[in-house]
Write an enzyme that holds these catalytic residues in place. Structure first.
Site, PDB file in Angstrom:
ATOM      1  N   TRP A 384       0.934  -1.277   0.148  1.00 25.00           N
ATOM      2  CA  TRP A 384       0.081  -0.188   0.014  1.00 25.00           C
ATOM      3  C   TRP A 384       0.802   1.074  -0.333  1.00 25.00           C
ATOM      4  CZ3 TRP A 384      -2.001   2.647   4.712  1.00 25.00           C
ATOM      5  CH2 TRP A 384      -0.992   2.233   5.696  1.00 25.00           C
ATOM      6  N   ASP A 385       2.323   1.148   0.767  1.00 25.28           N
ATOM      7  CA  ASP A 385       3.424   1.986   0.366  1.00 25.28           C
ATOM      8  C   ASP A 385       2.937   3.127  -1.075  1.00 25.28           C
ATOM      9  OD1 ASP A 385       4.249  -0.175   1.713  1.00 25.28           O
ATOM     10  OD2 ASP A 385       5.783   0.739   2.282  1.00 25.28           O
ATOM     11  N   GLU A 514       0.941  -2.280  12.078  1.00 27.67           N
ATOM     12  CA  GLU A 514       0.993  -4.218  12.696  1.00 27.67           C
ATOM     13  C   GLU A 514       1.617  -4.451  14.142  1.00 27.67           C
ATOM     14  OE1 GLU A 514       4.468  -4.785   9.920  1.00 27.67           O
ATOM     15  OE2 GLU A 514       2.712  -4.200   8.233  1.00 27.67           O
ATOM     16  N   LYS A 626       2.920   0.038  16.315  1.00 24.96           N
ATOM     17  CA  LYS A 626       4.087   0.755  15.212  1.00 24.96           C
ATOM     18  C   LYS A 626       4.012   1.829  13.882  1.00 24.96           C
ATOM     19  CE  LYS A 626       6.684  -2.186  11.830  1.00 24.96           C
ATOM     20  NZ  LYS A 626       6.294  -3.354  10.683  1.00 24.96           N
ATOM     21  N   GLN A 627       2.948   2.296  14.768  1.00 21.10           N
ATOM     22  CA  GLN A 627       3.016   3.190  12.601  1.00 21.10           C
ATOM     23  C   GLN A 627       1.636   4.392  13.781  1.00 21.10           C
ATOM     24  OE1 GLN A 627       3.163   0.490  10.681  1.00 21.10           O
ATOM     25  NE2 GLN A 627       2.103   1.890   9.017  1.00 21.10           N
TER      26      GLN A 627
END
Lengths: 828, 828
Positions: A384-385, A514, A626-627
């Site tokens: 998806w980046d 994640e 994580k993000q």
């Protein structure tokens, strides 16, 4: 700043890397971080990538030559089987390496690690698009030799690479020998099955899978010594892909020379021997062409390579360098972001944008790998980046590149339909990671479960169509993606009545973060799925009303039924968006707030990043990110949340976000700026801008963090520039210029017209730089229109709210009703 | 009954398998289900197992010879790595096969699939412990030959197997040749890496892992032709285990014969040639001994085998058969369950109890594999099946077997402590599946995440100590298990304040039901962990008060701190047990009721079992159970729930329980009986009793469902017999004799005294059959004491409540407050 907070300023050693706003410059040979500099000095054009390996090919972390999409497949062996797990592993293959030119002076080889170097400079020039090296070597016999080299992959000829090595005898006569090679290095990929990670460590899952067998089968080899041409052709064993590589050599020498060549299955070599005299300059030029295909015999690819080279030879090598420069002049003209009097950040910004275009420019009909073509990290897979991090830059500066990338996604739609069936779902489910369209994520919890990729792709389609007005793409291809992804959401979600009202829920998915997986009602997923459902309904309605014939085609292609449109609107309207009134924030998922909180402040550096030091079950049990997840949704769906909500959520999540993903800092920077944490926004921006340059994640050796390079652009334009595109051409700016910055200016292209936006502390100005149209947008509450010859200037009253410092950890203090979440460091 | 409901009566083809209450009898050779009959006719003693392969070794599904604990290890390669995942694969190895005796008449081989068989009968006798076959073969030349064979693995000599083949020429003279072999078949285990499962199917994860390499390295071979002795010794490549197998041969022949032998690395062979005449009987006896070890050279194991055989030879083979019979007489005397005038169920019950003792009797210091020694299904691993399903039978009938099995668990405590550290936890975490003590579950969501195994082991320790009064075991070993498991619960759980009160929560675990994984506050886990915490606190308190010196030792061994005891009691007292007042049931986990409901009624047979036809993510998204979870907790912690609660929960969960696990039917039978669903209880009992006999899960070929065989005993004793052990000798009976049953009687041993309990429709009687003690217990509300010569009889007023039929699916109708859960069939 703690060891793991964002950085607060320029982290580079400026003796080694002196500032240059238009180049990355290195002033000494440094063997300790070869992997990082190989990535930083890599050249690529989105199709062909040459790692920044030295010509001598002796001092290297990883010799790498990569072709986007050129991959081997292999059956994924799951340690324990289950239905529907990914079956087809896909790994980008290290292609034959044309970079090698070994130099011998009186039979003494140049080896940087031992050579007596009187001078050394390496430069990656963002305007010429050329990597050059210039050094002076004193041989053991005391002779002085100047060695200059240049290397580029062409933006205008995507199959072409150009290399030059120039030797000048500064002092003394000498026998000069140049050994130019083309080597299939694949056997370096063969991993001994005995090598297991040391006790207490794990093999980093973010590195590329390696093969335990031969991958490239020789199909063709040829050497034309007179013409200086070496050709090698191969086919991969399992995927059946073919590759042809042809290298042409031209030697300029003031004196006659001897040539000797040979070619074997895995190597072609041309050796030049020259008895040169003091003052002589000898120059070897290598032109390399690479073609790959899925069904074409290698022999035929060799022909294509030869045609590419014949054409290049005809024009001459200097013409290639000129074309490269022209291409980049145009690129910077439409894409540059300027930060006057911020030379460190200016340089870092341009490196990021240059790396991004190196990863994407000529991908053409291929995807955008997570590491571009700079290394094989993440196996060369597309994530998806591409849609969420890389494409915004091209959508607003080089829309055709986005169009190509989205048409590539469209080509994967049949595979995505089949994948939905595997997952007992209607519509299409795009693979979390893939090269060939099949799901390649072997760990479903942080892979397949990230259904949000469907909405991410729909988002990019919508953003592209909105910015360009490209209805042709929408009607012929984009709408199919919108329809099939909307179908998936309508099918996977379900209605639940609770407390008398009914809402639509999506269960058992993983959001962008994640560090919690397989949750119910992940906020990001639900909010983006809502957008996806609405956008699909709007798009088919628009097409039906404006282009009835095209609509019939859509119905024919997708089997669309009228009632589906209403179903999507209902699901969107009823979408459950978790909100906790007591804490006053949006929980990341339905049970996020029930979890224990991870005490990051007291978590030592030696157990970070968390994923490399804790079992997934441990991490998943905690409130720790994580993000950015909620915070990312609030950026992408900015209008759906109030500033107050964004601030509350940012303050809650920021202290428990590890940033163990390089996708996080840019998003945190944008929202920090919006809600008023100006210093923090700048720190996160530094973190992102230097993620590779300063190797902030200790894995730049595995390739450029392409998502972050794209995020750097978004952080500048959307964070400090305050740009938001609310769709259908509704552009808005609410700038947040950092303290101490004089000015920020950037370009955006709207439906063919390019404006240059400049933000200063007291005004935003916009002028039309290219194109005939007008561009209308709002700046805070003021709507303005820029037109050719008619710039606009809107005064700014400050840069929004200003909150000092960082938000504190929310553990222990949160709920007024006596509900307390404790914070812990697991394992202590 | 639907295709997937429980069965309602005897499912066997009684022409093929005529009823015999003391044997399993087969009357014809049937090639279509060889895998199943190899399992049903397997012989084993808990250490050595010989699959029911025919002597001729020509018609076979899988030739199998298994030794409990004899395994190879291999590095688990995860398709995607993560910290702490299981690293050491462990797989039970197919040992050298001593079963083969090939018969040739006039050089024509006996092959069952093509032979003209005039008569055929195969019998596994539960009283003699011998598998026998008796057939009459008409050769192609028209001669008639009677062939009889016997085979057993000795319960008295765990390393000994006995085989006989007897040939009688009924008509005509003939050249008789017998070829006896000992074969290392391991190369059959070598799987071609190319064999991938067909499209749309998966490799059944329940089967054994196969090796792609040689496992057994030859260490020793010998043949003594005169003595008829063949010896083979091997060592495994990776685990380094050794095995010795020695076979002795004795031929009885009325006429002289020729012998010829040879031995190679993977085969030893003795061939007997006899010119026999009509009426002659020739008998070949094979005695086989197997020894295995972890550090002993194979040569030394051969010596051990020879000593075993020398002793057996001294006593003679008939003495072995007699000892077997005597051992089983004693076994049945203390263990039999009688169902007068229910011959089908009587036979099935005895087959199950016999299979259970074949899996466990002489495991001695080893664990109890999920398939016993009948096949390599589940890799020969030890699971919680041992503690929760198999051990209750031995605890109440042969307590020393439970003691051995629990001492084996104790030996794994150091590994379990290390595993807890891997998972960032204090205390000990027992592996979900293992042979050597290391976690071997490669899929953590339905493996490592089943932390409840800690509580299951603690439960079995407590049950054993309560039933036997074996304080010696408790003080020296059991208490360490209780302490370390309690520590894990205290550490993994955390306190949360909500609505003014504080409770103890356990997050991120998987309960027994593997159709939802990694959930918060799984009811089974929380309830059993509560028991574990309390029991540990009680045990250390008891030891401290009664045996201060022993307590000091416990403190020394475990580092126990006083304050831990209070901490455990607090955690137990505050343990959160999910209850939903609106639905009136205990949710299986904190969010179970939020899920969509799977519509099992409309789910077709071709997508069952669900796990073989749906991605885990799909299954996890729904209210659907693989096996009883809440309902199992309510059986094991019977006193903690009211009958009303049990009924409500059973009615909710029963319709959404697939029974895709063979561990489910027995539990559903027990609780169905308790809460009043008498017919359904009987149906589940049939389902369980015939799970292997009628191959109800279509995988009996992969081995006996040992947990179900133990569950059959529990279903009889605890379900219909209504037995509950509330700990510390508090026994209770509340019988539920099925309609149509005259009588049910069974034996239980309490602290050395054995009672026989008989339940009829109007009374429960108990007499002391063995031992000098008294046994006090309650029958419903009446407390009674049975003593030697003083039987008790308690009249029964009926068999509890009676509810007809089955509970309906709870979807759609549940909540009075307008909350409705919909039911769906995914993928339709």
């Amino acid at each position: 700043m703690t060891a793991f907070g964002p950085i607060t300023g320029d982290p580079l050693d400026r003796n080694r890397f002196p500032i240059d706003e238009w180049a990355l410059v290195e002033t000494r040979f440094e063997p300790s971080d070869l992997g990082v500099t190989e990535t930083l000095f890599a050249v690529g054009n989105g199709y062909l990538g040459l790692r920044g390996n030295y010509e001598e090919a002796r001092d290297a972390y990883a010799d790498g030559t990569f072709v986007n999409g050129f991959h081997e497949t292999w059956p994924i062996h799951h340690a324990e089987e289950a239905f529907g797990l990914a079956r087809v592993g896909q790994t980008m293959v290290n292609a034959p390496d044309p970079k090698i030119i070994r130099l011998y002076i009186d039979d003494e080889p140049l080896e940087l690690s031992t050579a007596d170097l009187l001078d050394y400079q390496r430069v990656l020039d963002f305007r010429t698009g050329v990597l050059s090296r210039d050094l002076v070597w004193r041989t053991t016999s005391g002779k002085r030799v100047r060695v200059r080299s240049r290397r580029m992959t062409s933006f205008t000829e995507r199959h072409l690479g150009v290399m030059q090595l120039e030797v000048t005898l500064l002092e003394g006569n000498a026998a000069v020998q140049l050994s130019s090679q083309l080597v299939n290095r694949q056997d370096r990929d063969v991993r001994s099955e005995q090598v297991e990670p040391a006790q207490g460590t794990i093999a980093d899952p973010r590195k590329a899978e390696q093969f335990g067998r031969r991958v490239l089968q020789p199909q063709y080899k040829d050497l034309d010594e007179d013409a200086g041409r070496i050709a090698l052709g191969y086919q991969t064993v399992d995927s059946g892909m073919t590759i042809g590589v042809v290298v042409d050599h031209h030697l300029d020498s003031p004196v006659p020379y001897r040539t000797e060549g040979r070619v074997e299955d895995d190597q072609g070599k041309l050796i030049y021997q020259i008895r040169a005299e003091e003052g002589h300059t000898i120059r070897l030029t290598k032109l390399v062409s690479v073609h790959t295909a899925t069904r074409v015999p290698a022999r035929e690819l060799i022909d294509r390579c030869e045609r590419t080279l014949d054409r290049a030879n005809e024009d001459g090598v200097e013409a290639q360098f000129e074309a490269q420069r022209e291409w980049l002049d145009a690129f910077w003209e439409r894409s540059d972001v300027e930060l006057p009097r911020q030379p460190d950040l200016q340089q870092a910004t341009r490196w990021n944008l240059f790396a991004l275009t190196q990863a994407t420019a000529r991908a053409d009909g291929l995807g955008i790998p997570a590491k571009g073509v700079s290394a094989a990290g993440y196996g060369g897979h597309y994530f998806w980046d591409a849609e969420i991090y890389a494409m915004p830059f091209s959508t607003y500066t080089t829309p055709n590149a986005t169009r190509n990338a989205l048409r590539f996604r469209y080509s994967l739609l049949p595979a995505a339909r089949r994948r939905a069936v595997d997952l007992s779902q209607k519509g299409a489910l795009f693979p979390w990671r893939t090269i060939n369209g099949n799901e390649a994520s072997a760990y479903y919890a942080a892979g397949t479960a990230q259904y949000h990729i469907d909405a991410d792709i729909a988002y990019a389609v919508s953003q592209y169509v909105g910015a360009t007005g490209d209805l042709d793409f929408l009607v012929r291809e984009g709408v199919d993606i919108l329809v099939e992804t909307a179908r998936l959401w309508a099918d996977i979600g379900f209605w639940r009545q609770e407390n008398g009202s009914s809402s639509f829920h999506i269960h058992g998915v993983t959001g962008p973060d994640e560090y919690t997986t397989v949750v119910n009602d992940n906020l990001y997923t639900n909010v983006l799925a809502r957008f996806n459902l609405r956008r699909a309904a709007d798009a088919v309605t628009e097409v039906r009303e404006s282009q009835p014939d095209a609509y019939d085609e859509v119905v024919r292609r997708t089997g669309l039924r009228e009632e589906e449109i209403a179903e999507w609107r209902e699901a969107a309207a009823g979408m459950h968006v978790p909100y906790d009134a007591k804490v006053g924030i949006h929980p990341q998922d339905s049970r996020f707030l029930d979890r224990e909180m991870w005490d990051l402040e007291h978590t030592s550096a030696d157990v970070r990043p968390l994923l490399l030091h804790h079992h997934p079950l441990v991490i998943y049990r905690f409130q720790v990110l994580k993000q950015a997840d909620v915070v990312l949704a609030q950026f992408l769906q900015s209008e759906e949340f109030t500033t107050q909500e964004k601030r509350a959520d940012f303050e809650y999540y920021d202290p428990i976000t590890t940033g163990d993903s390089s996708l996080s800092a840019v998003v945190q920077s944008i929202i920090a700026a919006e809600v008023g944490y100006h210093e923090l926004a700048l720190q996160y921006f530094y973190e992102a801008a230097f993620v590779d340059l300063a190797d902030r994640h200790a894995n730049a050796a595995d390739g450029v963090h392409v998502a972050s390079t794209g995020g750097v652009w978004s952080a500048l334009v959307c964070g400090f520039g305050g740009f938001r595109d609310h769709g259908a051409g509704r552009w808005h700016f609410d700038p947040r210029l950092p303290a101490g910055w004089d000015e920020l200016s950037f370009r955006l292209t709207m439906r063919g017209t390019r404006i240059r936006v400049t933000v200063t502390s007291d005004a935003l100005t916009a002028i039309v730089e290219d194109g005939e149209g007008e561009v209308t947008f709002s700046v805070r509450d003021t709507e303005v229109t820029a037109a050719p010859g008619r710039p606009v200037e809107v005064p700014l009253d400050g840069q929004g709210a200003r909150i000092e410092g960082r938000p504190p950890n929310p553990a222990g203090t949160l709920r007024a009703d006596g509900t307390v979440i404790s914070a812990t460091v697991p394992g202590r």
